[in-house]
Design a protein around this motif. Sequence first.
Motif, short mmCIF file in Angstrom:
data_model
loop_
_atom_site.label_atom_id
_atom_site.label_comp_id
_atom_site.label_asym_id
_atom_site.label_seq_id
_atom_site.Cartn_x
_atom_site.Cartn_y
_atom_site.Cartn_z
N ALA A 220 0.91 -1.29 -0.01
CA ALA A 220 0.03 -0.05 0.20
C ALA A 220 0.85 1.40 -0.01
O ALA A 220 0.75 2.06 0.95
N ASN A 221 1.63 1.30 -1.01
CA ASN A 221 2.56 2.48 -1.00
C ASN A 221 2.50 3.00 -2.74
O ASN A 221 2.23 2.14 -3.54
N ALA A 222 2.69 4.56 -2.75
CA ALA A 222 2.86 4.95 -4.03
C ALA A 222 4.06 4.54 -4.73
O ALA A 222 5.32 4.62 -4.02
N ARG A 223 4.10 3.85 -5.85
CA ARG A 223 5.42 3.65 -6.61
C ARG A 223 5.28 4.26 -7.94
O ARG A 223 4.48 4.56 -8.70
N THR A 224 6.46 4.19 -8.36
CA THR A 224 7.05 4.60 -9.91
C THR A 224 7.67 3.49 -10.47
O THR A 224 8.61 2.99 -10.13
N PHE A 225 7.08 3.09 -11.57
CA PHE A 225 7.54 2.08 -12.54
C PHE A 225 7.94 2.91 -14.05
O PHE A 225 7.21 3.52 -14.34
N THR A 226 9.28 2.80 -14.12
CA THR A 226 9.85 3.61 -15.22
C THR A 226 10.22 2.70 -16.32
O THR A 226 10.96 1.64 -16.22
N ILE A 227 10.11 2.94 -17.50
CA ILE A 227 10.42 2.28 -18.84
C ILE A 227 11.75 3.00 -18.90
O ILE A 227 12.01 4.18 -19.39
N ASP A 228 12.80 2.06 -19.32
CA ASP A 228 13.99 2.39 -19.45
C ASP A 228 14.31 2.99 -20.88
O ASP A 228 13.60 2.82 -21.79
N SER A 229 15.34 3.95 -21.16
CA SER A 229 15.68 4.57 -22.57
C SER A 229 15.94 3.38 -23.53
O SER A 229 17.00 2.44 -23.02
N ASN A 230 15.88 3.66 -24.86
CA ASN A 230 16.50 2.93 -25.82
C ASN A 230 18.13 2.93 -25.66
O ASN A 230 18.60 2.04 -26.00
N ALA A 231 18.75 3.80 -25.03
CA ALA A 231 20.03 3.97 -24.85
C ALA A 231 20.61 2.98 -23.93
O ALA A 231 21.63 2.35 -23.83
N ASN A 232 19.64 2.62 -22.93
CA ASN A 232 20.10 1.52 -21.92
C ASN A 232 19.67 0.31 -22.27
O ASN A 232 20.45 -0.87 -22.36
N VAL A 233 18.45 0.13 -22.83
CA VAL A 233 17.82 -1.33 -23.12
C VAL A 233 17.04 -0.95 -24.46
O VAL A 233 16.29 -0.26 -24.49
N THR B 205 -3.64 -1.32 -5.63
CA THR B 205 -3.63 -0.76 -4.61
C THR B 205 -4.22 0.49 -4.56
O THR B 205 -4.50 0.94 -5.86
N SER B 206 -4.73 1.22 -3.33
CA SER B 206 -5.43 2.66 -3.77
C SER B 206 -4.49 3.70 -3.64
O SER B 206 -4.88 4.83 -4.08
N GLU B 207 -3.11 3.51 -3.57
CA GLU B 207 -2.08 4.25 -3.94
C GLU B 207 -1.75 4.32 -5.42
O GLU B 207 -1.60 3.30 -5.87
N VAL B 208 -1.50 5.49 -5.87
CA VAL B 208 -1.25 5.91 -7.33
C VAL B 208 0.08 5.09 -7.82
O VAL B 208 1.14 5.47 -7.23
N VAL B 209 0.20 4.53 -8.78
CA VAL B 209 1.51 4.12 -9.51
C VAL B 209 1.77 4.95 -10.64
O VAL B 209 0.87 5.37 -11.68
#
Length: 213
Positions: free
Chosen positions: A136-149, A163-167
């Motif tokens: 139950a925590n707000a999280r950040t999911f990041t799409i990595d750049s083409n330069a890295n992946v 969850t009720s917390e925003v992703v």
Amino acid sequence: MSTIVTRAGKGSALSYVEVDSNFTNLNSDKYQTGGALGTPASGTLSACTGLPISTGVSGLGTNVATALAVNVGSSGAPVVNGGVLGTPSSGTLTNCTADGTDAVGFRNVPIASKSAAYTTVLADSGKVIFHPSTDANARTFTIDSNANVVYPLGTVLTFINMTSEVVTIAITSDTMYLAKDGTTGSRSLAQYGMATALKMTSTTWIISGSGLT
């Protein structure tokens, strides 16, 4: 063996007929059918049959002789270039494609549960990045750049928030468009929301879904 007439044995000079007969007999006796070849120092084996792989060839690896006796395409047979894979009992398929270009896909959609901030990797292609209700925590999911992946074009990443917390679905140096209006930047995924991002070019993605703003 044929009989060779000698001067000592005859007690007198050989006739022309006896000499010719001796040469004929010597030529015919150079190899006898079914005879042993012995151990020649060198030579080229040609026009021969019946050499048993299991006992007639030395230096083979473990189980190689057994595999060579199995028809190509059958279980236990070696795989030849362009040959049929058959039905192996197990194995990991790598560096293979479905049609010469596109990677072999999953028969289901694997779920990768994440309970911390997370940046995607190449192995996430085609998977769900899942935020479980137990976190139950707000999280950040990041799409990595083409330069890295370097994700292949057409790569799909799906995000689910339970969850009720925003992703927050973010992207690094590349561009992510919202499907409905073309705006760019990070997106918020509400509870029970699901969003899918698709890679269009080397540095652009497009994202859409339910509960996504």
